[in-house]
Design a protein around this motif. Structure first.
Motif, PDB file in Angstrom:
ATOM      1  N   SER A  39     -16.473  -5.878  21.717  1.00 23.40           N
ATOM      2  CA  SER A  39     -16.297  -6.433  23.057  1.00 23.40           C
ATOM      3  C   SER A  39     -15.452  -5.464  23.888  1.00 23.40           C
ATOM      4  N   PRO A  40     -16.009  -4.888  24.950  1.00 22.58           N
ATOM      5  CA  PRO A  40     -15.225  -3.933  25.750  1.00 22.58           C
ATOM      6  C   PRO A  40     -14.048  -4.600  26.456  1.00 22.58           C
ATOM      7  N   ILE A  41     -14.213  -5.851  26.843  1.00 25.75           N
ATOM      8  CA  ILE A  41     -13.121  -6.556  27.524  1.00 25.75           C
ATOM      9  C   ILE A  41     -11.948  -6.755  26.562  1.00 25.75           C
ATOM     10  N   LYS A  42     -12.250  -7.185  25.329  1.00 28.25           N
ATOM     11  CA  LYS A  42     -11.189  -7.382  24.337  1.00 28.25           C
ATOM     12  C   LYS A  42     -10.537  -6.040  23.990  1.00 28.25           C
ATOM     13  N   SER A  94       0.849  -1.189   0.000  1.00 23.43           N
ATOM     14  CA  SER A  94       0.000   0.000   0.000  1.00 23.43           C
ATOM     15  C   SER A  94       0.882   1.235   0.000  1.00 23.43           C
ATOM     16  N   ASP A  95       0.399   2.302  -0.674  1.00 23.82           N
ATOM     17  CA  ASP A  95       1.102   3.574  -0.635  1.00 23.82           C
ATOM     18  C   ASP A  95       0.824   4.295   0.676  1.00 23.82           C
ATOM     19  N   ASP A  96      -0.420   4.187   1.129  1.00 22.03           N
ATOM     20  CA  ASP A  96      -0.806   4.846   2.379  1.00 22.03           C
ATOM     21  C   ASP A  96      -2.054   4.167   2.924  1.00 22.03           C
ATOM     22  N   LEU A  97      -2.068   3.891   4.210  1.00 23.06           N
ATOM     23  CA  LEU A  97      -3.223   3.262   4.843  1.00 23.06           C
ATOM     24  C   LEU A  97      -3.389   3.840   6.229  1.00 23.06           C
ATOM     25  N   SER A  98      -4.578   4.335   6.517  1.00 27.13           N
ATOM     26  CA  SER A  98      -4.855   4.858   7.849  1.00 27.13           C
ATOM     27  C   SER A  98      -6.221   4.374   8.313  1.00 27.13           C
ATOM     28  N   VAL A  99      -6.320   4.165   9.624  1.00 29.69           N
ATOM     29  CA  VAL A  99      -7.588   3.786  10.246  1.00 29.69           C
ATOM     30  C   VAL A  99      -7.881   4.807  11.324  1.00 29.69           C
ATOM     31  N   ASP A 100      -9.068   5.361  11.290  1.00 32.17           N
ATOM     32  CA  ASP A 100      -9.452   6.384  12.265  1.00 32.17           C
ATOM     33  C   ASP A 100     -10.621   5.859  13.093  1.00 32.17           C
ATOM     34  N   VAL A 101     -10.327   5.475  14.340  1.00 30.07           N
ATOM     35  CA  VAL A 101     -11.350   5.003  15.264  1.00 30.07           C
ATOM     36  C   VAL A 101     -11.765   6.171  16.157  1.00 30.07           C
ATOM     37  N   LYS A 102     -13.058   6.450  16.199  1.00 26.24           N
ATOM     38  CA  LYS A 102     -13.587   7.487  17.084  1.00 26.24           C
ATOM     39  C   LYS A 102     -14.331   6.816  18.240  1.00 26.24           C
ATOM     40  N   THR A 103     -13.883   7.083  19.438  1.00 24.40           N
ATOM     41  CA  THR A 103     -14.570   6.552  20.616  1.00 24.40           C
ATOM     42  C   THR A 103     -14.126   7.365  21.828  1.00 24.40           C
ATOM     43  N   ASP A 104     -14.640   7.037  22.982  1.00 29.07           N
ATOM     44  CA  ASP A 104     -14.176   7.632  24.238  1.00 29.07           C
ATOM     45  C   ASP A 104     -14.361   6.577  25.328  1.00 29.07           C
ATOM     46  N   PRO A 105     -13.772   6.774  26.481  1.00 32.38           N
ATOM     47  CA  PRO A 105     -13.825   5.728  27.518  1.00 32.38           C
ATOM     48  C   PRO A 105     -15.235   5.298  27.892  1.00 32.38           C
ATOM     49  N   SER A 106     -16.168   6.240  27.961  1.00 29.77           N
ATOM     50  CA  SER A 106     -17.526   5.857  28.352  1.00 29.77           C
ATOM     51  C   SER A 106     -18.198   5.010  27.280  1.00 29.77           C
ATOM     52  N   ASN A 138      -7.745  -5.184  21.180  1.00 29.39           N
ATOM     53  CA  ASN A 138      -8.305  -6.116  20.201  1.00 29.39           C
ATOM     54  C   ASN A 138      -9.711  -5.658  19.824  1.00 29.39           C
ATOM     55  N   ILE A 139      -9.908  -5.294  18.546  1.00 30.88           N
ATOM     56  CA  ILE A 139     -11.242  -4.884  18.087  1.00 30.88           C
ATOM     57  C   ILE A 139     -12.001  -6.131  17.668  1.00 30.88           C
ATOM     58  N   GLU A 140     -12.899  -6.586  18.520  1.00 30.91           N
ATOM     59  CA  GLU A 140     -13.705  -7.764  18.211  1.00 30.91           C
ATOM     60  C   GLU A 140     -15.164  -7.345  18.133  1.00 30.91           C
ATOM     61  N   LEU A 175     -16.574   3.128  24.998  1.00 29.61           N
ATOM     62  CA  LEU A 175     -15.869   1.861  24.927  1.00 29.61           C
ATOM     63  C   LEU A 175     -16.282   0.939  26.081  1.00 29.61           C
ATOM     64  N   ALA A 176     -16.552   1.523  27.241  1.00 32.00           N
ATOM     65  CA  ALA A 176     -17.014   0.731  28.383  1.00 32.00           C
ATOM     66  C   ALA A 176     -18.358   0.072  28.086  1.00 32.00           C
ATOM     67  N   GLN A 177     -19.140   0.701  27.184  1.00 30.12           N
ATOM     68  CA  GLN A 177     -20.427   0.137  26.771  1.00 30.12           C
ATOM     69  C   GLN A 177     -20.281  -0.800  25.570  1.00 30.12           C
TER      70      GLN A 177
END
Length: 249
Positions: free
Chosen positions: A80-83, A30-42, A88-90, A44-46
């Motif tokens: 899965s918040p535990i993962k 790949s020439d360029d690859l980016s992943v942008d995850v938007k979340t916050d602790p609250s 680990n994004i499951e 992610l806890a859910q």
């Protein structure tokens, strides 16, 4: 509180890096690859990610197929918040979004002239003037035209005589039933550049194989084309994207 602190420590940047590494492992290059995850602790806890965007340029998939650009956007992703605590994004349920893919003349020509397809286009048996002949396709050049068609120019050698012939045809891309790829219809030849029906079928079948969505998908990610447009030098595909699981490195 400990869970909240842990999710804060993981953070978006860590998830982004892990996700980028996982996706990159699915690509030849790949020439360029980016992943942008938007979340916050609250969130992610859910077990929620607000959004996930995959943005890639110059991605080379299987069969030497290159995409000039691919962007996949998803929202409200259940994980899965535990993962997630271990980075680990499951996914816990299927997430649906949209994908945009851009292919250029150069991308199609790279695939058509790859070693894999070149080998498949040798020793083709057909008939010319009711005589059996064996043909080798020496080179193929594609052009995406402003009229919304694809031009295919091929250089062909007749083994029995050593004669070199050139053919030039245009065809109209359409979304295949079920959105699983692109069909090529309404074939028109330049005057004096006609091919035998068997060779035409072989050439178009290779083009359809290149534009089969199986070639664009990564582990756990499926696409269904719902819009297609061609302009000079560019083929744009819009698709429904579904992720059932996130690729693992």
């Amino acid at each position: 509180m400990l869970f909240s602190l842990a999710t804060q420590d993981i953070g978006q940047q860590t998830l982004n890096r892990i996700a980028e590494f996982a996706l990159a492992s699915q690509l030849d290059e790949s020439d360029d690859l980016s992943v942008d995850v938007k979340t916050d602790p609250s969130l992610l806890a859910q077990g929620k990610l607000a959004s996930l965007t995959i943005d890639g340029k110059g991605l080379v998939m299987q069969k030497d197929l290159r995409m000039q650009k691919m962007v996949i956007r998803l929202e409200n992703i259940a994980v899965s918040p535990i993962k997630a605590l271990t980075g680990n994004i499951e996914l816990t349920e299927t997430s649906t979004g949209k994908a945009d893919i851009l292919l250029t003349d150069a991308d199609l020509n790279r695939a058509f002239n790859s070693d894999t397809l070149r080998d498949q286009m040798q020793n083709l048996h057909t008939q010319i003037d009711n005589q059996p002949v064996t043909l080798d396709v020496l080179a193929v050049e594609c052009h995406l035209l402003a009229e919304g068609t694809i031009a295919i120019e091929a250089k062909i050698k007749i083994q029995e005589t050593g004669e070199i012939q050139h053919t030039y045809l245009t065809t109209t891309p359409q979304i295949r039933e079920g959105g699983r790829g692109v069909s090529l219809d309404n074939v028109t030849y330049a005057e004096g550049k006609e091919l035998s029906p068997q060779l035409t079928t072989a050439l178009l079948e290779k083009a359809r194989n290149i534009l089969n969505l199986d070639n664009f998908e990564m582990e756990g990610i499926s696409l269904e084309i719902n819009q297609l447009s061609v302009r000079e030098g560019e083929l744009n595909l819009s698709a429904i994207a579904q992720i059932t699981k996130f690729p693992k490195p």
